[in-house]
Design an enzyme around this catalytic site. Sequence first.
Site, PDB file in Angstrom:
ATOM      1  N   ARG A 273       1.748   0.457  -0.732  1.00 44.93           N
ATOM      2  CA  ARG A 273       1.040   1.476   0.043  1.00 44.93           C
ATOM      3  C   ARG A 273       1.458   2.849  -0.474  1.00 44.93           C
ATOM      4  NH1 ARG A 273      -1.286   0.875   5.246  1.00 44.93           N
ATOM      5  NH2 ARG A 273      -0.135  -1.055   5.564  1.00 44.93           N
ATOM      6  N   GLU A 345      -3.378  -7.955   1.236  1.00 49.60           N
ATOM      7  CA  GLU A 345      -4.681  -7.560   0.723  1.00 49.60           C
ATOM      8  C   GLU A 345      -4.592  -7.011  -0.707  1.00 49.60           C
ATOM      9  OE1 GLU A 345      -8.054  -4.100   1.276  1.00 49.60           O
ATOM     10  OE2 GLU A 345      -6.624  -4.420   2.906  1.00 49.60           O
TER      11      GLU A 345
END
Length: 433
Positions: A273, A345
Amino acid sequence: MIDLRLVREHPDLVKASQRTRGADESLVDVLLAADAARREAVRRADDLRAEQKAASQAVKKASPEERPAVLERAKALAAQVKEAEEAQRATDAALREAHLAIPNVVHDDVPPGGEDDAVTLRTVGEVPTYDFPVRDHVEIGELLGAIDMERGAKVSGARFYFLTGPGALLEFALAQLAISRAVAAGFTPVIAPALVRPEPMEGTGFLGAHAEEVYKVERDDLYLVGTSEVPLAGMHMNEVLDLGAQPRRYAGWSSCFRREAGSYGKDTRGLIRVHWFDKVEMFSYCRPEESAAEHQRLLAWEEEFLQALEVPYRVVDIAAGDLGTSAARKFDIEAWFPSQGTYRELTSASDCATFQARRLNIRYRDEDGKPQTVATLNGTLCAIARTIACLLEVHQRADGSVHVPKALRPWLGGVELLTPGMTLTAAVPPTAA
């Protein structure tokens, strides 16, 4: 935005979609009221303009005795028309605000619920086992001289990084593999701008509820994109496309920027992230009745790409409450991350139906030559930083080396293993060495 006729004719359907998303269904009533107010304002302005026109004609025909009264009437109507037109502009703005507040209507097959309610459709590949302590991608990347998080933070702050040596070569290899496979599938390659004006950012649904995720260059009124979906959608705004026999497909490469607002404390280590990464994004324009089939095609291309990278994954159908503003349905592909012992993901594919194109005024001509709103879809072929993280973890070896999937080897000079201290010229295609 959603079709206003749908809201007028089937308000209960739109309210049901709002409930499924966990969104405020009263916004539908707000939109209907704004629509009614706007139509009334238009009617009043039109009626007054007609009266004003008649009064103007009457002035020409009036006798000298009648003229002062007729002129006074014409002046009064002119003032009323000006007032009515101002009221119409206000109702136009109120209608647009109410219209933009409602997200896309979800597909009938979308699972209800939130982030934890996604439905796994299939799992592909075997989760690997290791007979040594598993390292995460940061540790592996540091051993290889491929990732430098410390200096990334020194230069740019938290959630930034350098890809160095084999890490940089992996980025180029993944980009080349993704673009070459997209071109082979019939996509037009595009290098897309990473700065866009407000219209495409709003049109694709990334302002409003998602504005906190977006970097803005205030001085120039430009936005840094979080995905090349934005410029690829804006590329044809205010156009009528010739779709021909097949959807119009683009594969866009761009750098992507995300503030990651609200993610404090989540995935602070490594490339999972981050605030900046590069990505190859698929984008399709098609007729609305073809969008469901095109959605499946985008998903299939994503799966084929991950299979080529030899990583285990699962396909999930995202629940309504976790859909973005523009998506009517979204599939995510989650790849296995050994250090976390879970799937994360890696790519997604979204069917936005006519939602974005209606905002951006993108149309095509039907068989009768009449302009109709197109459907738009998008799918991540390769989010490069996160894909590198996955590859390093899944393909790690006990000695710190990393297996190179066969599909990537042509872009890395045929190298089968990335090893600590390797000579970089060995990982460069012979024609470039």
